[in-house]
Write a protein that holds these residues in place. Structure first.
Motif, mmCIF file in Angstrom:
data_model
loop_
_atom_site.group_PDB
_atom_site.id
_atom_site.type_symbol
_atom_site.label_atom_id
_atom_site.label_comp_id
_atom_site.label_asym_id
_atom_site.label_seq_id
_atom_site.Cartn_x
_atom_site.Cartn_y
_atom_site.Cartn_z
ATOM 1 N N CYS A 57 -30.200 -7.788 7.137
ATOM 2 C CA CYS A 57 -29.121 -7.026 7.958
ATOM 3 C C CYS A 57 -29.230 -5.559 7.758
ATOM 4 C CB CYS A 57 -27.680 -7.502 7.923
ATOM 5 S SG CYS A 57 -26.409 -6.615 8.243
ATOM 6 N N SER A 59 -17.133 0.303 15.182
ATOM 7 C CA SER A 59 -16.203 -0.288 14.641
ATOM 8 C C SER A 59 -15.902 -0.477 13.092
ATOM 9 C CB SER A 59 -16.710 -1.867 14.891
ATOM 10 O OG SER A 59 -17.519 -2.223 14.100
ATOM 11 N N ILE A 61 -20.246 -9.156 10.304
ATOM 12 C CA ILE A 61 -19.545 -8.354 11.370
ATOM 13 C C ILE A 61 -18.089 -9.201 11.742
ATOM 14 C CG2 ILE A 61 -19.285 -8.087 13.896
ATOM 15 C CD1 ILE A 61 -22.405 -7.006 13.816
ATOM 16 N N PHE A 76 -23.218 0.095 23.545
ATOM 17 C CA PHE A 76 -23.247 0.027 22.133
ATOM 18 C C PHE A 76 -22.186 0.542 21.261
ATOM 19 C CE2 PHE A 76 -27.979 -0.134 23.636
ATOM 20 C CZ PHE A 76 -27.867 -1.606 23.846
ATOM 21 N N CYS A 124 -26.707 -9.712 11.134
ATOM 22 C CA CYS A 124 -25.395 -9.108 10.552
ATOM 23 C C CYS A 124 -24.155 -9.737 11.158
ATOM 24 C CB CYS A 124 -25.295 -7.717 10.778
ATOM 25 S SG CYS A 124 -26.519 -6.714 10.410
ATOM 26 N N ILE A 125 -24.481 -10.858 11.911
ATOM 27 C CA ILE A 125 -23.415 -11.585 12.676
ATOM 28 C C ILE A 125 -22.187 -12.001 11.523
ATOM 29 C CG2 ILE A 125 -22.723 -13.822 13.914
ATOM 30 C CD1 ILE A 125 -23.741 -11.302 15.334
ATOM 31 N N GLN A 180 -16.068 -2.695 11.010
ATOM 32 C CA GLN A 180 -16.936 -3.782 10.425
ATOM 33 C C GLN A 180 -18.145 -3.008 10.249
ATOM 34 O OE1 GLN A 180 -15.161 -4.270 13.154
ATOM 35 N NE2 GLN A 180 -14.083 -6.316 13.190
ATOM 36 N N ALA A 181 -18.587 -2.153 11.374
ATOM 37 C CA ALA A 181 -20.117 -1.305 11.279
ATOM 38 C C ALA A 181 -19.954 -0.705 10.254
ATOM 39 C CB ALA A 181 -20.281 -0.897 12.912
ATOM 40 N N LYS A 201 -19.151 0.094 20.937
ATOM 41 C CA LYS A 201 -18.123 -0.503 20.050
ATOM 42 C C LYS A 201 -18.608 -1.002 18.917
ATOM 43 C CE LYS A 201 -18.789 -4.028 23.435
ATOM 44 N NZ LYS A 201 -18.307 -4.725 24.763
ATOM 45 N N TYR A 202 -20.035 -1.479 18.936
ATOM 46 C CA TYR A 202 -20.654 -1.941 17.764
ATOM 47 C C TYR A 202 -21.063 -1.095 16.515
ATOM 48 C CZ TYR A 202 -21.543 -5.611 21.210
ATOM 49 O OH TYR A 202 -21.376 -6.886 22.097
ATOM 50 N N VAL A 203 -21.023 0.206 16.923
ATOM 51 C CA VAL A 203 -21.378 1.103 15.913
ATOM 52 C C VAL A 203 -20.204 1.729 15.446
ATOM 53 C CG1 VAL A 203 -22.611 3.338 15.405
ATOM 54 C CG2 VAL A 203 -23.768 1.293 16.965
ATOM 55 N N ILE A 247 -28.367 -6.885 15.899
ATOM 56 C CA ILE A 247 -27.412 -7.069 14.895
ATOM 57 C C ILE A 247 -27.249 -8.664 14.519
ATOM 58 C CG2 ILE A 247 -26.085 -5.276 15.600
ATOM 59 C CD1 ILE A 247 -24.184 -7.284 17.179
#
Length: 101
Positions: free
Chosen positions: A58, A84, A48, A78, A44-45, A86-87, A80-82, A41
Motif C-alpha cells: 500500500c 479523507s 481505508i 478522486f 490499501c482497502i 483515512q488517506a 474524496k479518496y485523497v 488503492i
C-alpha cells in the motif's frame, strides 16, 4: 620534422572529430510523473475501511502516485479518496507528507 607534423595533424583531426561526435544531453527530473487518470488503492482497502496499518505494498502504491496527489485533489472523482481522514492517516503512517497544492 615528420613526427611533429604527424602529431599536429593527428591533434587537428581529433579536435575536428570531437565536434562531429553527437553529444547526448540528459534531462534529469526529480520524479517521473505517472499518468494521473486513475488512482490505485487496491492494496490499501483494509487500511481505508478498517483503519488497519497500511501494508508495504500500500505504501509503495502511495509513493508511486505521490506526483499525482495534487491532480487527484483537484479532480472531483478522486478528491474524496485523497482528502479523507483515512488517506491522511495512511500517508502519515507511510511517511509520505500530505501534499500542499
Amino acid at each position: 620534422m615528420k613526427f611533429t607534423t604527424l602529431v599536429c595533424i593527428t591533434y587537428v583531426v581529433l579536435v575536428l572529430m570531437s565536434f562531429l561526435v553527437p553529444i547526448k544531453s540528459y534531462v534529469f527530473e526529480n520524479s517521473v510523473k505517472p499518468p494521473c487518470n486513475q488512482i490505485e488503492i487496491t492494496d490499501c482497502i483494509s487500511a481505508i475501511l478498517y483503519g488497519d496499518k497500511p501494508t508495504a505494498k500500500c505504501c509503495g502504491e502511495m509513493k508511486a502516485q505521490q506526483p499525482c496527489f495534487c491532480d487527484f485533489i483537484k479532480n472531483p472523482v478522486f478528491n474524496k479518496y485523497v482528502t479523507s481522514p483515512q488517506a491522511r492517516a495512511i500517508l502519515q503512517s507511510c511517511g509520505i507528507p500530505y501534499p500542499i497544492c
